[in-house]
Structure formats: C-alpha cells, structure tokens
Design a protein around this motif. Structure first.
Motif, PDB file in Angstrom:
ATOM      1  N   LYS A 122      48.829  22.508 -11.972  1.00 52.94           N
ATOM      2  CA  LYS A 122      49.854  22.663 -13.095  1.00 52.94           C
ATOM      3  C   LYS A 122      51.088  23.563 -12.446  1.00 52.94           C
ATOM      4  O   LYS A 122      52.380  22.907 -12.616  1.00 52.94           O
ATOM      5  CB  LYS A 122      49.453  23.397 -14.253  1.00 52.94           C
ATOM      6  N   GLN A 123      51.004  24.281 -11.646  1.00 48.71           N
ATOM      7  CA  GLN A 123      51.833  25.214 -11.061  1.00 48.71           C
ATOM      8  C   GLN A 123      52.412  24.484 -10.128  1.00 48.71           C
ATOM      9  O   GLN A 123      53.927  24.494  -9.842  1.00 48.71           O
ATOM     10  CB  GLN A 123      51.372  26.515 -10.469  1.00 48.71           C
ATOM     11  N   ALA A 124      51.872  23.627  -9.139  1.00 52.06           N
ATOM     12  CA  ALA A 124      52.398  22.712  -8.200  1.00 52.06           C
ATOM     13  C   ALA A 124      53.334  21.804  -8.612  1.00 52.06           C
ATOM     14  O   ALA A 124      54.400  21.651  -8.171  1.00 52.06           O
ATOM     15  CB  ALA A 124      51.332  22.129  -7.180  1.00 52.06           C
ATOM     16  N   LYS A 125      52.939  21.471  -9.858  1.00 51.13           N
ATOM     17  CA  LYS A 125      53.721  20.238 -10.673  1.00 51.13           C
ATOM     18  C   LYS A 125      54.929  20.740 -10.939  1.00 51.13           C
ATOM     19  O   LYS A 125      56.320  20.539 -10.957  1.00 51.13           O
ATOM     20  CB  LYS A 125      52.906  19.781 -11.811  1.00 51.13           C
ATOM     21  N   LYS A 126      54.895  22.125 -11.628  1.00 52.45           N
ATOM     22  CA  LYS A 126      55.917  22.746 -12.132  1.00 52.45           C
ATOM     23  C   LYS A 126      57.128  23.165 -10.724  1.00 52.45           C
ATOM     24  O   LYS A 126      58.224  23.112 -11.124  1.00 52.45           O
ATOM     25  CB  LYS A 126      55.516  24.057 -12.744  1.00 52.45           C
ATOM     26  N   ASP A 127      56.439  23.341  -9.811  1.00 49.96           N
ATOM     27  CA  ASP A 127      57.185  23.951  -8.605  1.00 49.96           C
ATOM     28  C   ASP A 127      58.118  22.578  -8.150  1.00 49.96           C
ATOM     29  O   ASP A 127      59.194  22.916  -7.865  1.00 49.96           O
ATOM     30  CB  ASP A 127      56.323  24.538  -7.492  1.00 49.96           C
ATOM     31  N   ALA A 128      57.307  21.542  -8.178  1.00 46.34           N
ATOM     32  CA  ALA A 128      58.014  20.076  -7.586  1.00 46.34           C
ATOM     33  C   ALA A 128      59.058  20.089  -8.587  1.00 46.34           C
ATOM     34  O   ALA A 128      60.029  19.471  -7.927  1.00 46.34           O
ATOM     35  CB  ALA A 128      57.077  19.254  -7.518  1.00 46.34           C
ATOM     36  N   LYS A 129      58.765  20.213  -9.839  1.00 44.99           N
ATOM     37  CA  LYS A 129      59.711  19.749 -10.765  1.00 44.99           C
ATOM     38  C   LYS A 129      61.447  20.735 -10.723  1.00 44.99           C
ATOM     39  O   LYS A 129      62.289  20.200 -10.586  1.00 44.99           O
ATOM     40  CB  LYS A 129      59.235  19.976 -12.132  1.00 44.99           C
ATOM     41  N   GLU A 130      60.768  21.951 -10.475  1.00 43.29           N
ATOM     42  CA  GLU A 130      61.835  22.959 -10.214  1.00 43.29           C
ATOM     43  C   GLU A 130      62.510  22.653  -8.926  1.00 43.29           C
ATOM     44  O   GLU A 130      63.963  22.864  -8.940  1.00 43.29           O
ATOM     45  CB  GLU A 130      61.269  24.171 -10.040  1.00 43.29           C
TER      46      GLU A 130
END
Length: 144
Positions: A94-102
């Motif tokens: 979830k965090q990785a996805k969030k970071d990628a989005k950011e």
C-alpha cells in the motif's frame, strides 16, 4: 536281663524318635516362618512396583499433555506470525503504491513548472526584444 536290655533299647529308640519329631517340628516351624517372611517381602515389592508403575504412567500422561500444549502454542505462534507478515506485506505494498502515486504527481508538477518557466522566459525574451527594438528606434530618432 535280656528283657532289661530290650526295654532299654526300646526307651532309647522312643527317645530318639521323640527327638527326631521335635527336630522336624522345629524345622517345619522355621520353614513356615521363613515362607511367611518371604511372602511378606514379595507383597511389599509388588506394592512398590505397582506404585512406581502408576507414578510413571502419571508422569507420561503429564508429559504428553505438556507436549500437546506446546505444539498448540507453537501452531498458534506460527499462525500469528504468518498473519502479521501478511499484514505487513499488505501495508508495504500500500505504501509503495502511495509513494509511486506521489512520485508521479511530483513529476507531473515539475514538468508543469518547467513548461510554465519556459513560457515565462520566452515571453520575457520577446518583451525584451520588443523593448530593445523600441529603444533602438528611439535612439535612431534622437540621432536624427
């Protein structure tokens, strides 16, 4: 005289028989006593063996129960660990996805800024060119 001798022999014989019977009775009594003693000893040993067997059985049962308990606890721990690992992996994903989005958002913003800056620089250069042209015209006019 012969009769006397015969009587003496008879008494001697009877006395010997009595002595033999007495000795036999004593032997029999001693043997009986020994038998009772042995039987008592055997009973005591049997009782002790039974007691020990019972204690061993109890201990084995206790050990088995303990082993079962430990196995259950280990199984529970493994399950909990697996669950925690799964949860952690999910959170990381979830965090990785969030970071990628950011990161994507930031890249887009940087691109936009660069475009805006380029546009502004172009506009400024055009304005400066125009001004220079105007100034040149003005200078030419003044020189005349």
């Amino acid at each position: 005289r012969k009769e006397k001798e015969a009587n003496r022999e008879e008494r001697k014989k009877k006395k010997a028989e009595r002595k033999a019977r007495k000795e036999q009775r004593q032997k029999d009594r001693a043997a009986k006593k020994e038998d009772r003693k042995q039987a008592k000893k055997d009973r005591k040993e049997q009782k002790a063996a039974k007691k020990e067997a019972k204690a061993e059985k109890k201990q084995a049962k206790k050990d088995a129960k303990e082993a079962k308990k430990e196995a259950k606890a280990a199984k529970k721990d493994a399950k909990t660990e697996k669950k925690a690992a799964k949860k952690e992996a999910k959170a990381e994903k979830k965090q990785a996805k969030k970071d990628a989005k950011e990161a994507k958002k930031e890249a887009k913003a940087a691109k936009k800024d660069a475009k805006t800056e380029k546009k502004a620089a172009k506009k400024e250069a055009k304005a400066e060119k125009k001004q220079a042209k105007k100034d040149a015209k003005e200078a030419k006019k003044e020189a005349k």
